[in-house]
Scaffold this active site. Sequence first.
Site, PDB file in Angstrom:
ATOM      1  N   SER A 118      16.026  19.848 -17.985  1.00  0.00           N
ATOM      2  CA  SER A 118      14.899  20.756 -18.143  1.00  0.00           C
ATOM      3  C   SER A 118      15.325  21.970 -18.957  1.00  0.00           C
ATOM      4  O   SER A 118      16.455  22.457 -18.824  1.00  0.00           O
ATOM      5  CB  SER A 118      14.385  21.212 -16.772  1.00  0.00           C
ATOM      6  N   HIS A 146       0.826  -1.210   0.000  1.00  0.00           N
ATOM      7  CA  HIS A 146       0.000   0.000   0.000  1.00  0.00           C
ATOM      8  C   HIS A 146       0.861   1.262   0.000  1.00  0.00           C
ATOM      9  O   HIS A 146       0.463   2.311   0.500  1.00  0.00           O
ATOM     10  CB  HIS A 146      -0.944   0.032   1.216  1.00  0.00           C
ATOM     11  N   GLU A 156       9.997   7.035 -17.587  1.00  0.00           N
ATOM     12  CA  GLU A 156       8.647   7.599 -17.745  1.00  0.00           C
ATOM     13  C   GLU A 156       8.063   7.286 -19.110  1.00  0.00           C
ATOM     14  O   GLU A 156       6.874   6.995 -19.241  1.00  0.00           O
ATOM     15  CB  GLU A 156       8.708   9.110 -17.526  1.00  0.00           C
ATOM     16  N   LYS A 170      17.608  20.209 -12.811  1.00  0.00           N
ATOM     17  CA  LYS A 170      16.854  18.971 -13.016  1.00  0.00           C
ATOM     18  C   LYS A 170      17.646  17.914 -13.772  1.00  0.00           C
ATOM     19  O   LYS A 170      18.367  18.194 -14.713  1.00  0.00           O
ATOM     20  CB  LYS A 170      15.560  19.253 -13.781  1.00  0.00           C
TER      21      LYS A 170
END
Length: 462
Positions: A276, A155, A289, A282
């Site tokens: 970025s 969970h 992804e 970044k």
Amino acid sequence: MKLWGGRFEKNTNEIVDSFQNSIKFDYRMYKQDIKGSIAHAGMLGYKGIIGQKDAETIIKGLAEILADIEAGKVEFKQEAEDIHMNIESLLIEKIGQVGKKLHTGRSRNDQVALDFRMYLKEEMDEIIYLIKELCSLLLKKAEENAELIMPGYTHMQKAQPITLGHHLMAYFHMFCRDMNRFHDCYGRTDVMPLGSGALAGTTYDLDREMVAKELGFGSISGNSMDAVGDRDFVIEFISGCSILMMHLSRFCEELVLWNSHEFGYIEMDDSMSTGSSIMPQKKNPDVAELIRGKTGRVYGDLMAMLTIMKALPLAYNKDMQEDKEAAFDAADTVKNCIAVFIPMFDTITFNKEKIKEKLKGGFLNATDAADYLVYKGVAFRDAHEAIGGMVNYCIKNKKALEDLSLEELKTFNPSFESDIYEYISMESCVLRRNTAGGPSPKRVLEAIEEGKRHLDIIISKD
């Protein structure tokens, strides 16, 4: 004039030609189409259905066409509709009227089923090879981290201590099942449909077994209508791709989480990350992804195929032309994703100190504390209640279970003794989880060795 245009008085409207031709995507099956045609022509000559000299001329012409295509000398024609008619048209141009004898005893319906099965068999070989490479890498990384203790989650909350090696081996087992699925699918795809004609076989005395042996098929189809009207093998193939992508996506989701500042478990290599355009600090896990995102694309391919086939009457229907783009896309996507996942994962750095630090908090040893009381003779439900009360007490007082004094522990249950502290240390918690399939280093190393043997067996079979 179309090769099938004998009964037509008008040429096909250009918009219909453009709408219904498939050469723009089925061109990639040219090798399979030519190989199948060579086997078919050889059989026709052997059986005396066409002259042996004609068969030899056809086979020679087809071989030359294949060489021309490979050399980039051929431009497929939209007006020829598909790869089958393109190859046949090229053959007639090359060898003349003899080329028209090639299509004796077959239909484009059984021809496309043949080409597609041959094509997907090759795709499955490539995918299985890539999964093996990934599984080998997982075994290597699991072995390197067989003793590194980390939090296990349920969970998305800390649950019990495990090892990183055990966690990685969970994915190894997922991908092994994927290999098995493709092996199974390969067997059901390995059925030769040629000789089924449009739907009702043919009156020619074909030797289907001869063609199947020549093309490396394990068996021939048992029903001519099913042979041309079936796309179960395509659905099963894309289903296998979808499950594989789901496993990759789950893995990528965890890598994205582990790469975050909040977790800090891993560092992505610069070569496998992006930056970025506005935020100079970044370093984004874009590969993981994008794999996660492409999973939905493959699911879409599966849903497309299921929807295409769900209401088709027997036997062949033009709807089935839509099968190829879905299967091609699923295969391409899966191969590209595994091919980039392997170097991405191989270059990841595990932040072992950060992982050890995250063992604090979350009461990962609570179940072991309950087990301790059980071994002292306390009923499990009573032990569960006692430890639950201790956890509540610790939360209120900002303590861990191991921070409690023996006097504090005894207020929850008098069975606690001084050996509790060793019993609930993270190392002890993991070492005691020594059941088969468990996370103790001993069991993880056993699982890794078994995994190596499993891969060796698969490789030897291939």
